[in-house]
Write a protein that holds these residues in place. Structure first.
Motif, mmCIF file in Angstrom:
data_model
loop_
_atom_site.group_PDB
_atom_site.id
_atom_site.type_symbol
_atom_site.label_atom_id
_atom_site.label_comp_id
_atom_site.label_asym_id
_atom_site.label_seq_id
_atom_site.Cartn_x
_atom_site.Cartn_y
_atom_site.Cartn_z
ATOM 1 N N GLY A 100 0.443 -0.996 0.276
ATOM 2 C CA GLY A 100 0.019 0.045 -0.466
ATOM 3 C C GLY A 100 0.797 1.253 0.303
ATOM 4 N N GLY A 101 0.459 2.178 0.037
ATOM 5 C CA GLY A 101 0.974 3.790 -0.178
ATOM 6 C C GLY A 101 0.167 4.934 0.599
ATOM 7 N N VAL A 102 1.183 5.203 1.165
ATOM 8 C CA VAL A 102 0.093 6.987 1.366
ATOM 9 C C VAL A 102 0.403 8.450 1.167
ATOM 10 N N VAL A 103 -0.350 9.151 0.513
ATOM 11 C CA VAL A 103 0.329 10.395 -0.283
ATOM 12 C C VAL A 103 -0.231 10.976 0.732
ATOM 13 N N TYR A 104 0.865 12.124 1.806
ATOM 14 C CA TYR A 104 1.233 13.807 2.398
ATOM 15 C C TYR A 104 1.199 14.586 1.975
ATOM 16 N N ALA A 105 1.469 15.931 2.583
ATOM 17 C CA ALA A 105 1.789 16.972 2.440
ATOM 18 C C ALA A 105 2.250 17.436 3.345
ATOM 19 N N GLN A 106 2.263 19.125 3.406
ATOM 20 C CA GLN A 106 3.101 19.905 4.070
ATOM 21 C C GLN A 106 2.472 20.179 5.218
ATOM 22 N N GLU A 170 11.648 21.136 -0.931
ATOM 23 C CA GLU A 170 11.123 21.294 -1.477
ATOM 24 C C GLU A 170 10.353 21.299 -2.709
ATOM 25 N N ALA A 171 9.463 19.832 -1.590
ATOM 26 C CA ALA A 171 8.347 19.917 -2.842
ATOM 27 C C ALA A 171 6.964 19.415 -1.609
ATOM 28 N N GLY A 172 6.090 19.990 -1.838
ATOM 29 C CA GLY A 172 4.821 20.359 -0.905
ATOM 30 C C GLY A 172 3.680 19.301 -0.727
ATOM 31 N N ILE A 173 4.027 18.001 -1.755
ATOM 32 C CA ILE A 173 3.189 16.535 -1.446
ATOM 33 C C ILE A 173 4.457 15.682 -2.089
ATOM 34 N N ASP A 174 3.793 14.554 -1.331
ATOM 35 C CA ASP A 174 4.737 13.449 -1.449
ATOM 36 C C ASP A 174 4.114 11.841 -1.355
ATOM 37 N N PHE A 175 4.759 10.795 -1.817
ATOM 38 C CA PHE A 175 3.475 9.448 -1.480
ATOM 39 C C PHE A 175 5.185 8.248 -1.382
ATOM 40 N N GLN A 176 4.665 7.499 -0.644
ATOM 41 C CA GLN A 176 5.600 6.622 0.031
ATOM 42 C C GLN A 176 5.164 5.623 0.260
ATOM 43 N N GLY A 192 4.808 17.402 13.581
ATOM 44 C CA GLY A 192 3.831 18.194 12.816
ATOM 45 C C GLY A 192 4.912 18.842 11.559
ATOM 46 N N GLN A 193 5.366 17.691 10.981
ATOM 47 C CA GLN A 193 6.031 18.787 9.046
ATOM 48 C C GLN A 193 4.684 17.607 8.575
ATOM 49 N N ALA A 194 4.426 17.030 8.432
ATOM 50 C CA ALA A 194 3.460 16.451 7.268
ATOM 51 C C ALA A 194 2.347 15.886 7.766
ATOM 52 N N VAL A 195 1.174 16.308 6.666
ATOM 53 C CA VAL A 195 -0.163 15.757 7.213
ATOM 54 C C VAL A 195 -0.693 14.640 6.180
ATOM 55 N N PRO A 196 -0.868 13.067 6.432
ATOM 56 C CA PRO A 196 -1.151 12.134 5.449
ATOM 57 C C PRO A 196 -2.513 12.440 4.986
#
Length: 334
Positions: A100-106, A170-176, A192-196
């Motif tokens: 699976g995986g999750v997208v998260y943002a700043q 440098e990126a506002g959104i990411d996926f892992q 507190g840096q990332a919000v799933p």
């Protein structure tokens, strides 16, 4: 039953698929009655196409040769990349490993996922990506289908490099994927840096995407998309997304044999895989590596693989056109 099995891994040593193959080889060898030695033959090149082509042209049907593939092998076949000389319909799966995986943002965009998604619909942000036709393809589709203003920066050498770009701001959104999320992103969420925002979910036995047991409180992308007015599972975009999710995540790692091996030998391999899927010791070890996902075996794996890999010309042309329109990527097909 052969005393030695050779597994072709069409990737270099140390990559995710190679690590999975070496992990599985121990357990598969132990689960077979004669405990065969399993030799890993790494044949990297062409994003796994070189090794897969070689296996397809040379592997004998004596049951002693198998291949381990991943999304990087499945996707070019689905897109009919002219370099592909192999045919998944001529292979039969023994065992598959979902992920699976999750997208998260700043978190600077907001502390509530709904607010962050609304922010992303109005403000452009960067996403550190590897390639538009690789494992990130469903993620790029998801961003577009949700109306998010995401500008991918291609060329990352790994998802880990994309995460570092996120950590540096440098990126506002990411996926892992799940394992990397637990090890590297959970601390960012706690600090507190990332919000799933959403998970990809998992595929049930009826080929329906449902919530990921690793992230039961997170909505899936499917939930968010289908909650939008005027959307349905019959939408072309959703059907294409579903195909690439199925082949790239529901069946991310696959152990396959030539379809024409002896029926009794195939049954022996499948029985060993089914036994593994119920072995508490194996399941615990696997969960340490890839998350709380049960392996897929037997007829279920075969049905899911067949459904995932069957890509109509209409759907294939849709994704080719989408890649050109959205990312200026020209995909050459057979």
């Amino acid at each position: 039953m052969p005393d030695t099995l050779t597994w072709t891994v069409p990737f270099g040593v140390g990559g995710g698929t190679d690590v999975w193959a070496r992990f599985m080889s121990h357990w598969v060898g132990e689960s077979l009655e004669n405990h065969p030695a399993i030799v890993i033959n790494n044949v990297p090149g062409g994003g796994s196409i070189t090794g897969a082509n070689l296996f397809y042209s040379r592997a004998r049907s004596n049951g002693a040769e198998m291949i381990v593939t991943s999304a990087s092998t499945q996707y070019p076949a689905m897109l009919k990349d002219p370099r592909v000389r192999f045919d998944y319909s001529r292979w039969t799966p023994i065992i598959a490993a979902p992920t699976g995986g999750v997208v998260y943002a700043q978190s600077s965009m907001g502390d509530d996922p709904k607010k962050v998604l609304e922010h992303l619909r109005q403000h452009e942000t960067k996403f550190g990506a590897q390639t538009p036709t690789g494992l990130e393809l469903p993620i790029l589709l998801a961003f577009d289908m949700l109306g998010l203003q995401v500008d991918p920066v291609f060329g990352m050498r790994s998802r880990g490099e994309g995460r570092l770009a996120f950590e540096r701001g440098e990126a506002g959104i990411d996926f892992q994927t799940t394992s990397a999320y637990f090890s590297s992103v959970t601390p960012l969420v706690k600090s507190g840096q990332a919000v799933p925002l959403f998970s990809l979910g998992v595929m049930n036995d009826d080929n329906v995407i449902v919530r990921d047991p690793a992230f039961p409180d997170l909505p899936t992308f499917s939930e968010l998309y289908l909650a939008q007015p005027g959307t349905s599972r019959d939408d072309m975009a959703y059907q294409v997304y579903h195909k690439f999710f199925a082949s790239g995540y529901a069946l991310q790692k696959l152990l396959l044999v030539p379809k024409d091996i002896d029926a009794s030998m195939l049954e022996t391999y499948r029985d060993a895989a089914k036994k593994l899927a119920k072995d508490p010791e194996f399941l615990e070890a696997a969960r340490q590596r890839i998350g709380p996902y049960d392996p897929v075996t037997g007829d279920v794996a075969a049905r899911q693989l067949e459904a995932a890999m069957q890509m109509s010309q209409e759907r294939r042309q849709w994704i080719v056109d989408w890649l050109k329109q959205k990312h200026d990527i020209r995909v050459v097909t057979q």
